[in-house]
Design a protein around this motif. Structure first.
Motif, short mmCIF file in Angstrom:
data_model
loop_
_atom_site.label_atom_id
_atom_site.label_comp_id
_atom_site.label_asym_id
_atom_site.label_seq_id
_atom_site.Cartn_x
_atom_site.Cartn_y
_atom_site.Cartn_z
N THR B 110 0.81 -1.22 0.06
CA THR B 110 0.07 -0.13 0.00
C THR B 110 0.65 1.16 -0.01
N THR B 111 0.05 2.35 -0.13
CA THR B 111 0.90 3.56 -0.09
C THR B 111 -0.14 4.78 0.37
N ASN B 112 0.59 5.74 1.08
CA ASN B 112 -0.01 6.77 1.39
C ASN B 112 1.01 8.10 1.63
N LYS B 113 0.33 9.22 1.67
CA LYS B 113 1.37 10.32 1.80
C LYS B 113 2.00 10.46 3.07
N TYR B 114 1.78 9.74 4.26
CA TYR B 114 2.35 9.96 5.19
C TYR B 114 3.32 9.07 5.72
N GLU B 115 3.39 7.73 5.03
CA GLU B 115 4.19 6.72 5.22
C GLU B 115 4.88 6.25 4.16
N GLY B 116 4.44 6.52 3.21
CA GLY B 116 5.18 5.83 1.98
C GLY B 116 4.64 4.40 1.57
N LEU B 117 5.48 3.67 1.30
CA LEU B 117 4.97 2.36 0.90
C LEU B 117 5.13 1.63 2.17
N VAL B 118 4.01 0.73 2.26
CA VAL B 118 4.01 -0.01 3.60
C VAL B 118 3.27 -1.24 3.07
N ASN B 119 4.05 -2.46 3.76
CA ASN B 119 3.46 -3.91 3.12
C ASN B 119 2.47 -4.17 4.45
N ILE B 120 1.22 -4.52 4.00
CA ILE B 120 0.34 -5.13 4.95
C ILE B 120 0.08 -6.81 4.88
N ASN B 121 0.70 -7.32 5.93
CA ASN B 121 0.67 -8.92 5.70
C ASN B 121 -0.65 -9.39 6.75
N ALA B 122 -1.31 -10.29 5.91
CA ALA B 122 -2.75 -10.71 6.35
C ALA B 122 -2.73 -12.29 6.08
N LYS B 123 -3.47 -12.94 7.08
CA LYS B 123 -3.68 -14.57 6.80
C LYS B 123 -4.68 -14.53 5.72
N SER B 124 -5.60 -13.72 5.69
CA SER B 124 -6.85 -13.68 4.67
C SER B 124 -7.12 -12.33 4.30
N LEU B 125 -7.83 -12.31 2.89
CA LEU B 125 -8.00 -11.07 2.46
C LEU B 125 -9.39 -10.92 1.65
N VAL B 126 -10.25 -10.02 2.06
CA VAL B 126 -11.51 -9.77 1.23
C VAL B 126 -11.29 -8.62 0.40
N LEU B 127 -11.62 -8.83 -0.90
CA LEU B 127 -11.50 -7.62 -1.74
C LEU B 127 -12.90 -7.22 -1.84
N ALA B 128 -13.03 -5.86 -1.56
CA ALA B 128 -14.13 -5.22 -1.75
C ALA B 128 -13.95 -3.78 -2.51
N THR B 129 -13.41 -3.94 -3.61
CA THR B 129 -13.03 -2.79 -4.23
C THR B 129 -13.93 -2.02 -5.18
N GLY B 130 -15.31 -2.35 -5.32
CA GLY B 130 -16.34 -1.79 -5.73
C GLY B 130 -16.14 -1.88 -7.21
N CYS B 131 -16.83 -1.04 -7.92
CA CYS B 131 -16.65 -0.85 -9.54
C CYS B 131 -16.62 0.53 -10.09
N ASN B 308 -19.47 -5.13 -5.27
CA ASN B 308 -19.62 -4.83 -6.68
C ASN B 308 -18.20 -5.07 -7.45
N SER B 309 -17.23 -5.38 -6.72
CA SER B 309 -16.04 -5.84 -7.17
C SER B 309 -16.20 -7.26 -7.92
N LEU B 310 -17.08 -7.98 -7.20
CA LEU B 310 -17.33 -9.39 -7.57
C LEU B 310 -18.24 -9.23 -8.86
N PHE B 311 -19.38 -8.87 -8.85
CA PHE B 311 -20.35 -8.50 -9.79
C PHE B 311 -21.26 -7.08 -9.55
N VAL B 312 -21.71 -6.68 -10.58
CA VAL B 312 -22.45 -5.24 -10.07
C VAL B 312 -23.67 -5.88 -9.75
N ASN B 313 -23.94 -5.36 -8.31
CA ASN B 313 -25.14 -5.57 -7.72
C ASN B 313 -26.30 -4.48 -8.04
N ASP B 314 -27.73 -4.81 -7.93
CA ASP B 314 -28.32 -3.64 -8.24
C ASP B 314 -29.10 -3.25 -6.66
#
Lengths: 120, 448
Positions: B110-131, B308-314
């Motif tokens: 990940t990146t943000n303007k305060y810390e620069g590049l940061v690795n986030i390590n997780a056991k599991s990940l849910v992608l909810a990035t929308g559309c 909505n990143s999986l499929f576009v919902n109504d």
């Protein structure tokens, strides 16, 4: 006797209702999948109402508009009057979801409330 | 491009969620409820809620909360819920790429303007990035390139969040829900909305929105029409509208000019999966979202997708339900309870079906399918079948000797704008899986 076709807007299902109006009263309704359809047909035919949503100005660090809504549905004919009332007002953060931004009045028969919380 | 470098700051969590919209918030709330203590939500905006804060209209939550909420209210309920927990919310932060650091460790750069590049390590990940929205470029409208041509969601943001009007005289192309909602919104703000033009012979929006957004304000809806030219130097001055034939081709001689200063495009949404692709997640060409199983798990172990990143919902209510499920399955995965990785059946969309989710099923159990129809149908039937192939032949249309119907369900009305949920009981699904016997199964919709 008069037949009226309506699309129920109580939920996203959108049932198509057939209402029979007899002597200024609804004598039968069909096509509704739930009870909400009956209430909807009654108000839609004699006094249609809608939930009003818009935004108003807010004095805040993070936001320039506050989304607002009518706490309950308002008569369709009152919508533009209430909108012009709301154009005149400006609120100040902090504000909490549900806070009243415009009280009930002769022109607005229902309170208008904030749709979200803005801390600063 | 993989930017991951061991030198970056590392942060650890058990469950990472990318996206703080309705799907991400719902998944986080459910995961917390299940007892996952170390949850991080990564959000690129400075605020939570995703698209909801700009969807100021009502109609959200009729099923989940049993009342009609506005978008900001629906979001606020989950934001308030999440803020009461110890879920870490990392705002203003963009997820750049994902990889598997080890079998049970997923690394998100990940990146943000305060810390620069940061690795986030997780056991599991849910992608909810929308559309995201389809643009003028994707529908190829000829003409000039003046200012004043916008996508619907962008105008919604301008009007509802930033407080600007894009123009005064509006033409809307596309009758999906956002197009209809914006027609009413701009009318309420005093704009002259000339009409909503729809390429298809039907609207893809919810029926209730046609009633309360168009009919209520006498905004005309023109079906089988499209914009065939954009005119204006510097700023938009007019558009040319044409009727289309049943092959969706503009009909010569039907052109007419409409003066306007704003063209609002509501021409579809595409799941946002640029991040998913960096991890090697397979994308379904029909949904344009990840290919998933009944657990909403992608082809990469431990990475789930919802919203909505999986499929576009109504409906956002469905997004919350699916996000709850994704969180429950991520929890099960972390406890070593999701192990089966052999495909039992693969489901393909057949006649009149645009999308079907999940695309594959691993284990026996009750099955829920989300199905999107291609066209509206009345008195329809949904069927699942296998294609029996002549012995010793390839699977080509000529060699199919028989379609064996394995499941069928009657549906009174079918609309492309309204996803259909098909529930199959465990026993029925066992029969389907047995009959399929390793072959793909296909689903179709037809008139009874």
């Amino acid at each position: 006797m008069e037949n009226k076709k309506l699309t129920c807007i109580s939920c996203p299902e959108g049932c198509i209702l057939d209402a029979v109006i007899d002597d200024c009263r609804i004598s039968s309704i069909s096509g509704n999948k739930c009870k909400k359809g009956l209430v909807f047909a009654e108000t839609e035919i004699f006094n249609p109402t809608r939930i009003l949503t818009t935004t108003i100005r807010i004095d805040s660090e993070d936001y320039s508009r506050l989304p607002v809504r009518s706490s309950v549905a308002v008569p369709k004919n009152d919508i533009f009057t209430i909108i012009s009332e709301l154009k005149k007002i400006k609120v100040k953060a902090p504000i909490k979801m549900g806070d009243i931004v415009l009280k009930k009045s002769s022109s607005a028969k229902t309170a208008i409330i904030a749709s979200m919380s803005i801390e600063k | 491009m993989i930017l991951i470098d061991k030198e970056h700051t590392n942060k650890e969590c058990s469950l990472a969620i990318v996206g703080g919209g309705p799907a991400g918030l719902s998944a986080a709330a459910r995961a917390w409820e299940l007892g996952i203590k170390d949850i991080m939500i990564i959000e690129r905006e400075p605020y939570l809620g995703g698209i909801l804060p700009q969807c100021i209209h009502s109609g959200f939550g009729t099923r989940i909360f049993n009342e009609e909420l506005t978008g900001p209210e629906y979001a606020q309920r989950f934001i308030d819920l999440v803020k009461k927990t110890k879920i870490k919310i990392i705002k203003n932060t963009f997820a750049l790429s994902i990889d598997k650091a080890s079998k049970r460790k997923i690394r998100i750069l990940t990146t943000n303007k305060y810390e620069g590049l940061v690795n986030i390590n997780a056991k599991s990940l849910v992608l909810a990035t929308g559309c995201r929205e389809r643009t003028r470029g994707q529908i190829l409208i000829p003409g000039n390139r003046p200012a004043g041509v916008f996508t619907a969601g962008f105008i919604q943001r301008l009007v509802n969040i930033e407080g600007y009007l894009p123009g005064k005289k509006i033409v809307i192309l596309g009758s999906g829900d956002i197009g209809l909602i914006m027609a009413r919104r701009l009318k309420l703000e005093g704009c002259d909305v000339q009409g909503v033009f729809e390429l298809m012979p039907f609207s893809t929006g919810l029926k209730r929105n046609i009633v309360q957004c168009l009919d209520d304000y006498d905004i005309p809806l023109y079906l089988s029409h499209t914009v065939t030219k954009i005119e204006g130097r510097g700023s938009l001055s007019s558009v040319i509208i044409s009727r289309v034939d049943n092959k969706l081709k503009p009909i010569k001689g039907t052109e007419r000019k409409i003066k306007c200063d704003t063209l609002l495009l509501s021409v579809g949404l595409i799941p946002e999966n640029e991040l998913a692709k960096t991890a090697g997640i397979l994308i379904d060409a029909n949904t344009q979202g990840p290919e998933v199983d009944e657990n909403f798990q992608t082809n990469i172990d431990g990475i789930f997708s919802c919203g909505n990143s999986l499929f576009v919902n109504d409906l956002v209510d469905n997004v919350t339900d699916d996000a709850f499920l994704a969180a429950e399955k991520a929890f099960a995965y972390m406890n070593g309870k999701i192990i089966s990785r052999n495909i039992l059946v693969r489901i393909l969309p057949g006649e009149n079906i645009a999308q079907i989710i999940p695309q594959k099923i691993y284990s026996l159990g009750n099955v829920s399918l989300w199905v999107r129809a291609k066209i509206p149908l009345k008195n329809a039937v949904f069927e699942i079948f296998t294609e029996n192939i002549r012995d010793g032949f390839d699977k080509k249309p000529d060699n199919i000797i028989e379609n064996k119907i394995l499941f069928s369900k009657k549906l009174r009305f079918v609309f492309p704008g309204e996803l259909i949920k098909i529930n199959i009981a465990k026993d029925d699904f066992k029969d389907i899986a047995d009959a399929a016997n390793g072959f793909d199964i296909k689903a179709l919709l037809r008139i009874k």
